[in-house]
Every structure is written in C-alpha cells, then in structure tokens.
Write a protein that holds these residues in place. Structure first.
Motif, PDB file in Angstrom:
ATOM      1  N   ASP A  17       0.841  -1.184   0.000  1.00  0.00           N
ATOM      2  CA  ASP A  17       0.000   0.000   0.000  1.00  0.00           C
ATOM      3  C   ASP A  17       0.884   1.244   0.000  1.00  0.00           C
ATOM      4  O   ASP A  17       1.995   1.247   0.528  1.00  0.00           O
ATOM      5  N   CYS A  76       1.155   5.088   1.172  1.00  0.00           N
ATOM      6  CA  CYS A  76       0.598   5.878   2.274  1.00  0.00           C
ATOM      7  C   CYS A  76      -0.066   7.160   1.758  1.00  0.00           C
ATOM      8  O   CYS A  76       0.564   7.959   1.061  1.00  0.00           O
ATOM      9  N   LYS A 117       6.157   7.094   1.669  1.00  0.00           N
ATOM     10  CA  LYS A 117       6.082   5.865   2.470  1.00  0.00           C
ATOM     11  C   LYS A 117       5.311   4.767   1.750  1.00  0.00           C
ATOM     12  O   LYS A 117       4.175   4.973   1.313  1.00  0.00           O
ATOM     13  N   GLY A 156       4.304   0.544   2.270  1.00  0.00           N
ATOM     14  CA  GLY A 156       4.297  -0.581   3.205  1.00  0.00           C
ATOM     15  C   GLY A 156       3.860  -1.848   2.485  1.00  0.00           C
ATOM     16  O   GLY A 156       3.166  -1.791   1.465  1.00  0.00           O
ATOM     17  N   ILE A 211       8.447  -1.570   5.665  1.00  0.00           N
ATOM     18  CA  ILE A 211       8.165  -0.162   5.368  1.00  0.00           C
ATOM     19  C   ILE A 211       9.366   0.453   4.641  1.00  0.00           C
ATOM     20  O   ILE A 211      10.503   0.267   5.079  1.00  0.00           O
ATOM     21  N   ARG A 243      -2.602  -2.438   4.981  1.00  0.00           N
ATOM     22  CA  ARG A 243      -3.320  -1.206   4.624  1.00  0.00           C
ATOM     23  C   ARG A 243      -2.897  -0.079   5.571  1.00  0.00           C
ATOM     24  O   ARG A 243      -2.972  -0.229   6.787  1.00  0.00           O
ATOM     25  N   TRP A 244      -2.502   1.053   4.987  1.00  0.00           N
ATOM     26  CA  TRP A 244      -2.236   2.257   5.773  1.00  0.00           C
ATOM     27  C   TRP A 244      -3.546   2.871   6.236  1.00  0.00           C
ATOM     28  O   TRP A 244      -4.530   2.906   5.480  1.00  0.00           O
ATOM     29  N   SER A 245      -3.536   3.429   7.433  1.00  0.00           N
ATOM     30  CA  SER A 245      -4.638   4.293   7.866  1.00  0.00           C
ATOM     31  C   SER A 245      -4.676   5.513   6.950  1.00  0.00           C
ATOM     32  O   SER A 245      -3.646   5.960   6.433  1.00  0.00           O
ATOM     33  N   GLU A 279      -0.025   8.850   9.209  1.00  0.00           N
ATOM     34  CA  GLU A 279       1.003   8.177   8.401  1.00  0.00           C
ATOM     35  C   GLU A 279       1.805   7.137   9.172  1.00  0.00           C
ATOM     36  O   GLU A 279       2.613   6.416   8.580  1.00  0.00           O
ATOM     37  N   ASN A 280       1.611   7.056  10.489  1.00  0.00           N
ATOM     38  CA  ASN A 280       2.330   6.046  11.269  1.00  0.00           C
ATOM     39  C   ASN A 280       1.460   4.846  11.656  1.00  0.00           C
ATOM     40  O   ASN A 280       1.918   3.953  12.362  1.00  0.00           O
ATOM     41  N   PHE A 321      -0.980   1.602  10.650  1.00  0.00           N
ATOM     42  CA  PHE A 321      -1.341   0.682   9.567  1.00  0.00           C
ATOM     43  C   PHE A 321      -1.844  -0.627  10.174  1.00  0.00           C
ATOM     44  O   PHE A 321      -1.656  -0.888  11.365  1.00  0.00           O
TER      45      PHE A 321
END
Length: 326
Positions: free
Chosen positions: A215, A217, A223, A225, A234, A258-260, A264-265, A267
């Motif tokens: 994913d 970010c 970023k 991941g 990451i 999946r990133w939130s 940004e930190n 997931f």
C-alpha cells in the motif's frame, strides 16, 4: 502481547452471506455518512455507516443498506470511483469489481431506475487488485496472476499494459501522484510506472517472498508498506530501495497491508485466513508491539475509514469493525 491491546470488535454488521471483500469509499461522496461496499458469493451490497466517534447523536454505529447489486459470481476485489456522489441529484454510485471469472465489472447506479454494468475482458488469470484514477475517475488499473497490470477506460478499452515478472498482487494510485502507478509483485518487487511514458521509473525490493499485499501511504507519498512472508516492511523511497523497517507479525504468513487514511504512522495487517480465526493487527510506527489485536472467525478483506482511525474486516455473514487510538 499486552492483554489490554487485545480488543473485541467495536461494531459488527450482519450480512446474508460470506463477505469476501469489504471496502470503505476512500473519496468524499458529499454526505456525512461513509459509504461501504462488500462482496459475497454473487452480489455486492452498498451501504452507509455512521459512527458515534464522528457523531454524538449516533449510539454506537448506524448502518443502512442502500442497494444490493446482483453479481452472479464471487467478488474478489472492489474499487470505488471518485465520481460517486450522494449529494448529487440524482445520486451516483460507481464502483468496479474483480471476479473469479477473470473479468472486471463497472457498476453505475442512481439508486433508483438506472442500474448499469459493463464487463471488461482481457485478463487471462485471477485479478488480485484494482483501483480507480483518484482525480477524475476516468480510468481503472488492475493487476493479475497473468503477470500484467492493465489500465482501462470506462468503456473497457485497454489504455496501457505493463508486463510483470510475476503475479501482480497490489496496485495503488495516489491522489497527489496522478501520473504514477505503484504495482507490487508476488516476487517481492514493487515498481512505480510513469503513465505518460509508460515506463518503470523506480523499484523497491522486499528481499523475501511471497509479497502478498502493498500500500502507498495517503498521508506521506514517500512511504510504502507491504507484507511478505510473515513480516511487514516499510520503505521511505527517498532513502533506499530496501526496507528501512521490518518486523515479523503473523506466524502463519501475512495476507494484507493497509495504511490508515488519517495517520502516516498507523497501519493494519491481517494473517492468512486460518482454520478458525484470522488475526487483525494494528501497528503504530512509534510502538514496538501492535497497539491492537483483533480476531475474526475466518476474515477476509481489510479497509480503513476515510476520516476515523477505524478499520473493517469481512467474515462469515458479518463485517467486523475495530476502533483504534491515533
């Protein structure tokens, strides 16, 4: 694992069938409620959600089904179009699905009389992921076990075709990088393609396989991941083509990353659907241990809410929702 990080689901929605995939609309549809779509063995359901975390007048969660779309075959993936609007007259719902017959289907509905769908033919093996162009929504990109990434217009014409070296597992299109496409392959390579020149411009390496999901970010375009083997990884793409951070998380192999959409930190990862339960882990890059562990009876799919630190997983006749801290 600290006991307090294991959390029961905050909310559940009962469904008529096994939920193979679930997807919050990542775009603003002009309505206070969030749109969510989920796919079963032969249909897609589109509904709205509202949570007490965003509206003090809601007790817990309110869910309402807007429409059930007959699909006729198992749904493997769903992508929302940015052209979906609930505040238009009439409203427009538009999404695309990938199915087990190796076809894409584009659905457009005004939630009343107009319900159309078009079929896109071209992939020769299972389609693992798809995404709409995030600005205008006039194109759809898909990746498949047939070692290709294809870009289609809304009539189903192929606009671009990238040959991969292994099955394509994830495809991402970032709203701030509208002319680039990120494609993650099962062999552990993540490539960025320039859609103007149709050339690969950058690649990242996992150095381990199988890469199952990656994913880009939303909150930080540098970023990336992914999950490969039993680890999450990451990258900061300005620093190296190798991961800056990685950690083993799922004993039996990791399945989704999946990133939130709000931090940004933050997931989430899921383990492989096991015989009894699937583990959902929510991670924060500032914490050595997962900040939330959830289990769902045979879960599938993973999606984050557009504006809340809340994620959902599909399962047997249910969708499970977890709320986490920022």
């Amino acid at each position: 694992m600290k006991q307090d990080s294991t959390r029961n689901t905050a909310y559940t929605v009962d469904c008529e069938d096994y939920v193979h995939v679930v997807k919050f609309n990542p775009f603003d549809s002009g309505d206070a409620c969030s749109l969510i779509a989920y796919g079963g063995n032969n249909y897609v359901v589109v509904g709205t959600c509202r949570f007490q975390e965003e509206d003090a007048e809601v007790e817990g969660m309110q869910y309402k089904t807007l429409r059930t779309f007959h699909h006729g075959i198992r749904v493997d993936a769903i992508a929302w179009s940015p052209e979906t609007r609930l505040d238009a007259l009439p409203p427009q719902i538009r999404f695309c699905t990938a199915a087990s017959d190796k076809k894409l289907r584009l659905f457009t509905s005004d939630l009343q009389d107009k319900n159309e769908f078009k079929t896109f033919d071209g992939h020769s093996d299972y389609i693992n992921d798809l995404v709409f162009a995030p600005k205008e929504g006039q194109e759809v990109a898909s990746v498949s076990d047939d070692h290709t990434c294809r870009v289609w217009d809304l009539e189903g014409n192929e606009k671009a075709h990238f040959v991969l070296r292994s099955p394509g597992m994830s495809v991402c299109w970032h709203p701030e990088e509208a002319f680039k496409l990120m494609v993650a392959e099962k062999n552990g390579t993540i490539r960025f393609y320039d859609l103007i020149t149709q050339q690969a411009i950058l690649s990242l390496e996992c150095e381990q396989t199988p890469l199952m999901s990656a994913d880009w970010c939303l909150k930080n375009t540098l970023k990336i991941g992914a999950v490969a083997g039993s680890d999450w990884l990451i990258w900061d793409i300005t620093r190296s083509s190798y991961p800056q951070d990685k950690r083993p998380v799922h004993v039996d192999r990791a399945r989704l990353f999946r990133w939130s959409r709000v931090n940004e930190n933050l997931f989430a990862t899921t383990g492989y659907p096991g015989k009894t339960t699937t583990q959902l882990l929510v991670h924060h890059l500032g914490h050595p241990q997962p900040i939330l562990t959830g289990t769902a009876a045979v879960g599938s799919g993973l999606t984050w809410h557009r504006t809340l630190p809340l994620c959902a997983v599909g399962g047997d006749h249910k969708i499970f929702f977890w709320v986490t801290e920022m």
